[in-house]
Scaffold this motif. Structure first.
Motif, PDB file in Angstrom:
ATOM      1  N   GLY A 664       0.813  -1.204   0.000  1.00  0.00           N
ATOM      2  CA  GLY A 664       0.000   0.000   0.000  1.00  0.00           C
ATOM      3  C   GLY A 664       0.850   1.259   0.000  1.00  0.00           C
ATOM      4  O   GLY A 664       2.045   1.232   0.326  1.00  0.00           O
ATOM      5  N   ALA A 665       0.214   2.387  -0.323  1.00  0.00           N
ATOM      6  CA  ALA A 665       0.934   3.659  -0.460  1.00  0.00           C
ATOM      7  C   ALA A 665       1.572   4.100   0.849  1.00  0.00           C
ATOM      8  O   ALA A 665       2.606   4.783   0.841  1.00  0.00           O
ATOM      9  CB  ALA A 665      -0.017   4.733  -0.976  1.00  0.00           C
ATOM     10  N   THR A 666       1.002   3.733   1.981  1.00  0.00           N
ATOM     11  CA  THR A 666       1.544   4.158   3.287  1.00  0.00           C
ATOM     12  C   THR A 666       2.175   2.989   4.042  1.00  0.00           C
ATOM     13  O   THR A 666       2.523   3.137   5.211  1.00  0.00           O
ATOM     14  CB  THR A 666       0.428   4.784   4.138  1.00  0.00           C
ATOM     15  OG1 THR A 666      -0.607   3.800   4.345  1.00  0.00           O
ATOM     16  CG2 THR A 666      -0.156   6.009   3.458  1.00  0.00           C
ATOM     17  N   GLU A 667       2.327   1.842   3.393  1.00  0.00           N
ATOM     18  CA  GLU A 667       2.835   0.626   4.045  1.00  0.00           C
ATOM     19  C   GLU A 667       4.349   0.546   3.896  1.00  0.00           C
ATOM     20  O   GLU A 667       4.896   0.888   2.854  1.00  0.00           O
ATOM     21  CB  GLU A 667       2.176  -0.588   3.398  1.00  0.00           C
ATOM     22  CG  GLU A 667       2.504  -1.911   4.048  1.00  0.00           C
ATOM     23  CD  GLU A 667       1.827  -3.079   3.355  1.00  0.00           C
ATOM     24  OE1 GLU A 667       1.900  -4.205   3.879  1.00  0.00           O
ATOM     25  OE2 GLU A 667       1.220  -2.862   2.278  1.00  0.00           O
ATOM     26  N   TYR A 668       5.019   0.082   4.962  1.00  0.00           N
ATOM     27  CA  TYR A 668       6.469  -0.116   4.875  1.00  0.00           C
ATOM     28  C   TYR A 668       6.754  -1.267   3.918  1.00  0.00           C
ATOM     29  O   TYR A 668       6.240  -2.369   4.065  1.00  0.00           O
ATOM     30  CB  TYR A 668       7.049  -0.425   6.253  1.00  0.00           C
ATOM     31  CG  TYR A 668       8.523  -0.761   6.213  1.00  0.00           C
ATOM     32  CD1 TYR A 668       9.473   0.200   5.855  1.00  0.00           C
ATOM     33  CD2 TYR A 668       8.974  -2.048   6.503  1.00  0.00           C
ATOM     34  CE1 TYR A 668      10.825  -0.110   5.792  1.00  0.00           C
ATOM     35  CE2 TYR A 668      10.322  -2.367   6.458  1.00  0.00           C
ATOM     36  CZ  TYR A 668      11.243  -1.390   6.093  1.00  0.00           C
ATOM     37  OH  TYR A 668      12.582  -1.698   6.027  1.00  0.00           O
ATOM     38  N   ASN A 669       7.581  -1.011   2.921  1.00  0.00           N
ATOM     39  CA  ASN A 669       7.859  -2.034   1.903  1.00  0.00           C
ATOM     40  C   ASN A 669       9.325  -2.445   1.850  1.00  0.00           C
ATOM     41  O   ASN A 669       9.758  -3.110   0.923  1.00  0.00           O
ATOM     42  CB  ASN A 669       7.422  -1.536   0.526  1.00  0.00           C
ATOM     43  CG  ASN A 669       8.374  -0.503  -0.053  1.00  0.00           C
ATOM     44  OD1 ASN A 669       9.120   0.156   0.679  1.00  0.00           O
ATOM     45  ND2 ASN A 669       8.347  -0.343  -1.373  1.00  0.00           N
ATOM     46  N   GLY A 670      10.091  -2.058   2.867  1.00  0.00           N
ATOM     47  CA  GLY A 670      11.518  -2.362   2.868  1.00  0.00           C
ATOM     48  C   GLY A 670      12.362  -1.172   2.482  1.00  0.00           C
ATOM     49  O   GLY A 670      13.585  -1.185   2.666  1.00  0.00           O
TER      50      GLY A 670
END
Length: 903
Positions: A664-670
């Motif tokens: 998601g746009a506000t999710e931590y993705n690494g």
């Protein structure tokens, strides 16, 4: 329609250490390279070796012909095929046979045979009509014991007592007397014996056998079936020894009933076998008795195989014993996963994790004698030392090893590992030599090429590849199963005996053995819906892939070794920078061989932008080492990073769908969406709580470049600015150093944000967050299989955080602020203690009568060391800042600190 989504990381928890799970299958724990089922007499297939089932089941049942069907086929003068005969006898409806008898066949097969078929074989068809009428009732009535533990099932099932006993006996007797064909007559006799047996009229069953079966001097299928029922009636009368003998006769003479006859024998001890052996009247019966004794798991088969050899070296059941013995050896030499315990170099198979190196056979455990270096090798080493190049055998020079050094490497698989043997005693590790001697002499006496194949295979296990290959070349056979096994073994010998896997040999692999390395795509129109609960059976191709992974590892080509067993995305689980570097070197290697392109490089296509993936890992490592400038340089090349590669598994009513995880746009993705709380401090220790519950922000007003949400490039830039400010001499410099210390601690194994610099999506527990118990830089000894099972991330350097806290402490003039910093330093020091504790476990055997006493003494020693060496900053807090407001608050929120302060 319900859908369920499961992250690959969660799925891996079910896979890791699956041996401890109830669904583990021991027959999947080794590479079954020797095909047991190549024995010629397929009636013995159930008696091949298996751990997961009482009888071997990995074969098609139609490989074992039913003598009853063959007898009927012969009765009908081979007018029907075997399959048609089976359909007529076992599957066709009784009404269809009655219609045939009336001259109006409706069934397609009976139509094809025509009405003349009944006229020609009337007695046989009439018998089948009677047999099909009786069949639904032909089972013994179940009488449940008052103490019965198990539910007996549906009590309304038909059984023999549902038929009128007198009428049935009368009808069968009448039909028997009317029959003219001796075989049909004997079949009615079989029905009489069976009906009496199943109605528990055991004496009548014995008499029926003697009256209606024995007088007809035929010993074919009807006789065997009747004898089986006769023995069952004897069992019912308590005539155990006689019943065993007659079940033994069924076992010996039948092909399709061997398994059931063996079960019926109830041979629970050697005395039962000895009774059979005493009654054996000829060599065939003696041979069979020895086989049954050797088959049982509580015996060592070699002495009995010797007796069988003396009777008949060409005996088919002797081959069965050899196949079982080889299979048992395979479990020790060919486990699907070799691994090394963290505190030693001992090896053990996945199946026997509790075993240690002391279980190794002497030949394997002994050190390989050092060979004299060649003149050229001495020159190479001289110049390496001259120019300051490290010459440690464990780290470098792998590429410089000679063929002899590579071949003599004790870690060159296959390697002997003691398994949890259910078949042999403690001398099982010497069994290979004994079995080899046996096969070597048997191949000279027997006419069957089986023994040459077995001998060649045992020499393969002993790593005598030259002798194995020579035997295989001399074998002359037309047996297709033998030829397939020989072909496979030649490939095995070729690959496993190759000293070094270089470009030329890789070309040979892809040219001559592509079938073992390139998976065939399943046919789109395939209708096979079989589901294997345990996954695919380990194959020859899987073994060869492991061999090559091991060879590359021993040669120092870690990147290629890793990619033989893993995908590039698997680096996310344990991203050790040295391994990553080796994988990257392979990725950037120009002019890859065809083998490297088709077999190895194909495992690098699941991370999105590969360059960004590597740079995130390097940047993360630089951050953990507090090298913020270097981290920034990597992160600048990571901005096209699409996110830590994870998979979503969706199940619905029809199929499974696997898709890449979309962040998601506000999710931590690494890489993006990192909260400024990463510079804060713990309010309480809870990894499962939301960050704003576990963490509290510091005062960032002096540092406007710290954004509420940052990506890693912005984070690195903020740290560079903080480090520059921290070089000052004022309170702001103190705050800057404190924030850097906070970040290093918060992203360590103990911190709430421990996932940020180890390529993980959240801080939930896992192998990444285990403290290392070894000083070895690489916990792998053989290859990188089961990569996710072993922690491979360089340990945290808590001194880095402590050093920044030390600067903050020296520059601060605020008592509460100093107390806060000291507490953070004490927390980091706690991490150093945990590292020490992990490397110094109590090595006390649970069976030690003084276990509790020794365990308590070890714990006391650890506690003393902890208080003497790892409580520096707690002691300073207590002695110098006990009255600070922050100290009082910390005593309330940290129970251990409160306990420490009150001591």
């Amino acid at each position: 329609m319900k859908k369920y989504i499961l992250s690959l990381a969660v799925a891996s928890l079910f896979y890791t250490k699956s041996e401890a799970c109830a669904w583990a299958d021991p027959d999947y724990d080794y590479f079954n390279l020797f095909t047991q089922s190549i024995i010629k007499d397929k009636s013995y297939l159930p008696f091949l070796h298996s751990y997961s089932t009482r009888f071997y089941t990995d074969y098609k049942p139609n490989l074992i012909p039913d003598e009853n069907i063959e007898s009927w086929k012969k009765f009908f003068n081979n007018q029907l095929s075997y399959a048609e005969t089976d359909f007529l006898v076992n599957k066709i409806n009784i009404n269809d046979l009655n219609e045939l008898k009336k001259g109006n066949p409706a069934n397609p097969l009976l139509k094809k045979l025509g009405t003349g078929f009944y006229q020609k074989y009337a007695e046989g068809i009439d018998y089948l009509i009677e047999a099909k009428y009786l069949e639904p009732y032909m089972r013994i009535n179940y009488v449940e014991s008052p103490d019965s533990f198990y539910y007996s099932g549906n009590q309304n099932d038909k059984n023999a007592t549902n038929l009128d006993y007198t009428k049935t006996i009368s009808a069968l007797t009448s039909l028997y007397n009317a029959a003219k064909n001796p075989e049909i007559k004997q079949r009615y006799g079989f029905q009489l014996v069976r009906f009496n047996h199943y109605t528990r009229n055991y004496d009548a069953a014995l008499q029926a056998f003697k009256t209606y079966v024995e007088p007809i001097k035929l010993k074919g299928a009807p006789y065997i079936m009747a004898l089986d029922q006769f023995a069952g009636a004897q069992r019912g009368l308590g005539m155990g020894s006689d019943a065993n003998w007659n079940f033994f006769q069924v076992f010996k003479d039948s092909r399709s009933r061997k398994e059931s006859a063996f079960v019926s024998m109830k041979l629970s001890d050697t005395a039962s076998f000895n009774n059979i052996l005493k009654r054996a009247g000829n060599n065939e019966e003696k041979n069979m008795a020895y086989f049954l004794l050797g088959y049982e798991d509580f015996t060592n088969p070699i002495p009995l195989m010797e007796k069988m050899y003396d009777i008949n070296p060409d005996s088919e059941i002797l081959k069965v014993m050899a196949a079982r013995s080889i299979n048992e050896l395979e479990r020790s030499y060919l486990p699907i996963y070799y691994y090394t315990s963290n505190d030693s170099n001992s090896t053990t198979a996945q199946k026997s994790a509790s075993n240690t190196s002391s279980d190794q056979p002497k030949a394997e455990a002994a050190e390989t004698p050092k060979k004299e270096l060649s003149f050229w090798q001495k020159i190479v080493r001289f110049f390496r030392r001259l120019f300051g190049m490290d010459d440690k055998k464990t780290e470098d020079n792998k590429a410089d090893q000679s063929d002899d050094e590579l071949l003599d490497n004790p870690n060159r698989i296959p390697v002997y590992t003691k398994s949890n043997s259910y078949f042999y005693d403690e001398k099982s590790k010497d069994f290979l030599d004994d079995l080899e001697k046996f096969t070597d002499k048997t191949k000279e006496k027997s006419k069957d090429e089986y023994w040459q194949i077995a001998d060649a295979y045992l020499k393969f296990l002993k790593k005598d590849y030259k002798a194995s290959s020579e035997i295989l070349e001399d074998i002359k056979t037309t047996n297709p199963e033998y030829l397939e096994e020989i072909k496979r073994m030649k490939v095995l010998n070729d690959i496993v005996s190759q000293p070094k896997i270089d470009a030329e040999y890789e070309d040979h692999l892809i040219k001559d053995y592509a079938e073992y390395f390139i998976k065939k795509e399943p046919k789109k129109d395939s209708t096979n819906t079989d589901y294997d609960y345990y996954g695919p059976v380990p194959s020859t191709a899987d073994f060869l892939k492991d061999v090559l992974a091991n060879r590359y590892f021993l040669q120092g080509e870690d990147g290629k070794s890793f990619l033989m067993n893993n995908k590039l995305s698997d680096l996310q689980y344990n991203p050790n920078s040295s391994l990553v570097k080796s994988v990257e070197e392979f990725y950037r290697k120009p002019n890859k061989t065809q083998f490297e392109q088709q077999i190895i490089a194909k495992n690098m296509d699941d991370v999105g932008n590969i360059d960004a993936f590597f740079n995130v890992i390097y940047g993360d490592r630089a951050m953990r080492m507090a090298d913020f400038d270097k981290a920034k340089s990597y992160y600048q090349k990571s901005q096209s990073f699409v996110g830590i590669p994870r998979l979503n598994y969706e199940w619905n009513d029809n199929a499974q769908k696997i898709t890449p995880r979309q962040y998601g746009a506000t999710e931590y993705n690494g890489f993006r969406n990192i909260s400024n709380l990463i510079f804060g401090h713990n309010v309480w220790e809870s990894f499962g709580s939301a960050d704003n519950e576990s963490m509290e922000a510091e005062d960032y007003s002096q540092f406007p470049f710290i954004k509420n949400s940052m990506n890693k490039l912005e984070l690195a830039d903020a740290l560079i600015q903080l480090k520059k400010i921290g070089n000052g001499n004022d309170d702001k410099a103190s705050r800057a150093n404190q924030l850097i210390g906070n970040l290093l601690y918060n992203t360590s194994i103990l911190g709430y944000y421990r996932e940020v610099f180890v390529m993980d999506v959240d801080n939930t527990n896992g192998g990444k967050y285990d403290f290392w118990s070894t000083d070895r830089k690489n916990p792998y000894q053989y290859y990188y299989k089961n990569f996710m099972d072993t922690s491979y991330i360089e340990p945290d350097n808590f001194d880095l955080a402590i050093n920044y806290y030390q600067k903050a402490l020296q520059l601060s003039n605020n008592k509460d602020q100093k107390a806060r910093v000291l507490f953070q330093m004490a927390s980091a020091e706690q991490g150093k203690y945990y590292q020490y504790e992990a490397k110094n476990p109590a090595k006390i055997n649970y069976s030690d009568p003084k276990y509790s006493e020794k365990s308590d003494a070890h714990q006391k020693q650890l506690d003393d060391i902890k208080n003497q060496k790892y409580r520096t900053y707690f002691a300073m807090l207590k002695s110098q800042y006990a009255d600070a407001e922050i100290t009082k608050n910390l005593m309330g929120s940290c129970s251990y600190f409160g306990y420490f302060m009150k001591r």
